[in-house]
Design a protein around this motif. Structure first.
Motif, PDB file in Angstrom:
ATOM      1  N   GLY A 157       5.344  24.383  -0.499  1.00 48.13           N
ATOM      2  CA  GLY A 157       6.486  25.214  -0.044  1.00 48.13           C
ATOM      3  C   GLY A 157       7.165  24.845   1.145  1.00 48.13           C
ATOM      4  O   GLY A 157       8.473  24.991   1.412  1.00 48.13           O
ATOM      5  N   ASN A 158       6.520  24.269   2.114  1.00 48.44           N
ATOM      6  CA  ASN A 158       6.831  23.737   3.350  1.00 48.44           C
ATOM      7  C   ASN A 158       7.558  22.459   3.435  1.00 48.44           C
ATOM      8  O   ASN A 158       8.142  21.860   4.478  1.00 48.44           O
ATOM      9  N   ALA A 159       7.766  21.690   2.193  1.00 45.64           N
ATOM     10  CA  ALA A 159       8.201  20.129   1.970  1.00 45.64           C
ATOM     11  C   ALA A 159       9.668  20.502   2.308  1.00 45.64           C
ATOM     12  O   ALA A 159      10.280  21.647   1.952  1.00 45.64           O
ATOM     13  N   SER A 160      10.263  19.408   2.744  1.00 49.25           N
ATOM     14  CA  SER A 160      11.707  19.214   2.730  1.00 49.25           C
ATOM     15  C   SER A 160      12.437  19.444   1.333  1.00 49.25           C
ATOM     16  O   SER A 160      11.645  19.135   0.386  1.00 49.25           O
ATOM     17  N   ASP A 161      13.544  19.790   1.506  1.00 45.69           N
ATOM     18  CA  ASP A 161      14.197  19.902   0.127  1.00 45.69           C
ATOM     19  C   ASP A 161      14.248  18.422  -0.610  1.00 45.69           C
ATOM     20  O   ASP A 161      14.285  18.255  -1.711  1.00 45.69           O
ATOM     21  N   GLU A 162      14.174  17.503   0.155  1.00 46.64           N
ATOM     22  CA  GLU A 162      14.390  15.971  -0.611  1.00 46.64           C
ATOM     23  C   GLU A 162      12.998  15.794  -1.172  1.00 46.64           C
ATOM     24  O   GLU A 162      13.023  15.186  -2.395  1.00 46.64           O
ATOM     25  N   VAL A 163      11.952  16.280  -0.743  1.00 39.20           N
ATOM     26  CA  VAL A 163      10.634  16.009  -1.229  1.00 39.20           C
ATOM     27  C   VAL A 163      10.351  17.021  -2.555  1.00 39.20           C
ATOM     28  O   VAL A 163      10.208  16.494  -3.585  1.00 39.20           O
ATOM     29  N   LYS A 164      11.100  18.274  -2.524  1.00 36.83           N
ATOM     30  CA  LYS A 164      10.916  19.372  -3.479  1.00 36.83           C
ATOM     31  C   LYS A 164      11.561  18.584  -4.723  1.00 36.83           C
ATOM     32  O   LYS A 164      11.157  19.126  -5.900  1.00 36.83           O
TER      33      LYS A 164
ATOM     34  N   ALA B 193       0.746  -1.257  -0.050  1.00 31.84           N
ATOM     35  CA  ALA B 193      -0.068   0.010   0.021  1.00 31.84           C
ATOM     36  C   ALA B 193       0.900   1.303   0.132  1.00 31.84           C
ATOM     37  O   ALA B 193       1.812   1.422   0.703  1.00 31.84           O
ATOM     38  N   SER B 194       0.489   2.143  -0.721  1.00 33.07           N
ATOM     39  CA  SER B 194       1.264   3.494  -0.980  1.00 33.07           C
ATOM     40  C   SER B 194       0.244   4.442  -1.684  1.00 33.07           C
ATOM     41  O   SER B 194      -0.628   4.336  -2.166  1.00 33.07           O
ATOM     42  N   LYS B 195       0.747   5.658  -1.600  1.00 32.36           N
ATOM     43  CA  LYS B 195       0.060   6.853  -2.077  1.00 32.36           C
ATOM     44  C   LYS B 195      -0.153   6.439  -3.932  1.00 32.36           C
ATOM     45  O   LYS B 195      -1.080   6.755  -4.725  1.00 32.36           O
TER      46      LYS B 195
ATOM     47  N   VAL C 121      -3.013  13.389 -14.574  1.00 34.18           N
ATOM     48  CA  VAL C 121      -3.115  13.607 -12.862  1.00 34.18           C
ATOM     49  C   VAL C 121      -2.179  14.364 -12.316  1.00 34.18           C
ATOM     50  O   VAL C 121      -1.091  14.808 -12.729  1.00 34.18           O
ATOM     51  N   ILE C 122      -2.496  15.309 -11.395  1.00 28.64           N
ATOM     52  CA  ILE C 122      -1.840  16.449 -10.437  1.00 28.64           C
ATOM     53  C   ILE C 122      -2.012  15.615  -9.008  1.00 28.64           C
ATOM     54  O   ILE C 122      -2.949  15.743  -8.538  1.00 28.64           O
ATOM     55  N   ASP C 123      -0.703  15.338  -8.494  1.00 33.20           N
ATOM     56  CA  ASP C 123      -0.551  15.228  -7.143  1.00 33.20           C
ATOM     57  C   ASP C 123      -0.028  16.297  -6.537  1.00 33.20           C
ATOM     58  O   ASP C 123       1.081  16.863  -6.953  1.00 33.20           O
ATOM     59  N   ILE C 124      -0.417  16.691  -5.180  1.00 36.98           N
ATOM     60  CA  ILE C 124       0.205  17.620  -4.566  1.00 36.98           C
ATOM     61  C   ILE C 124       0.440  17.156  -2.916  1.00 36.98           C
ATOM     62  O   ILE C 124      -0.192  16.135  -2.366  1.00 36.98           O
ATOM     63  N   GLY C 125       1.786  17.217  -2.517  1.00 40.34           N
ATOM     64  CA  GLY C 125       2.451  16.642  -1.414  1.00 40.34           C
ATOM     65  C   GLY C 125       3.589  17.295  -0.396  1.00 40.34           C
ATOM     66  O   GLY C 125       3.958  18.142  -1.180  1.00 40.34           O
ATOM     67  N   ASP C 126       3.587  17.120   0.609  1.00 41.58           N
ATOM     68  CA  ASP C 126       4.716  17.759   1.287  1.00 41.58           C
ATOM     69  C   ASP C 126       5.564  16.769   2.326  1.00 41.58           C
ATOM     70  O   ASP C 126       6.313  17.239   3.089  1.00 41.58           O
ATOM     71  N   ASN C 127       5.358  15.612   1.961  1.00 41.63           N
ATOM     72  CA  ASN C 127       6.039  14.747   2.906  1.00 41.63           C
ATOM     73  C   ASN C 127       6.682  13.515   2.545  1.00 41.63           C
ATOM     74  O   ASN C 127       6.428  13.249   1.176  1.00 41.63           O
ATOM     75  N   TYR C 128       7.738  12.878   3.187  1.00 46.15           N
ATOM     76  CA  TYR C 128       8.533  11.890   2.389  1.00 46.15           C
ATOM     77  C   TYR C 128       7.489  10.752   1.891  1.00 46.15           C
ATOM     78  O   TYR C 128       8.119  10.174   0.815  1.00 46.15           O
TER      79      TYR C 128
END
Length: 82
Positions: free
Chosen positions: A49-56, A6-8, A26-33
């Motif tokens: 914008g508040n996501a980590s650099d790794e996610v960005k 299971a995953s997003k 499809v457009i997906d929006i996220g902010d976490n690992y």
């Protein structure tokens, strides 16, 4: 505990198949690992914008932060063409 597969990303893949649409639509929006696979899978992956650099670094676009209405900003830019 989630099922091991299971995953997003698998959830988005299920919805794409269920509704007969293309990944490119499809457009997906996220902010976490746990959003990284989903962001990479989507036709357009948007990091908050508040996501980590790794996610960005896995996103196609970075929008404003949660406190700056980042989801609304992304929708205006990509859906409503403002």
């Amino acid at each position: 505990m989630n099922h091991r597969i299971a995953s997003k990303e698998t959830a988005v893949d299920f919805l794409i198949k269920r509704f007969g649409i293309e990944r490119s639509q499809v457009i997906d929006i996220g902010d976490n690992y746990n959003d990284i696979d989903m962001l990479k899978y989507a036709g357009l992956g948007i990091a908050m914008g508040n996501a980590s650099d790794e996610v960005k670094k896995h996103a196609d676009f970075v929008t404003s932060t949660n406190d700056e209405d980042g989801v609304a900003c992304a929708l205006k830019k990509f859906i409503f063409d403002e």
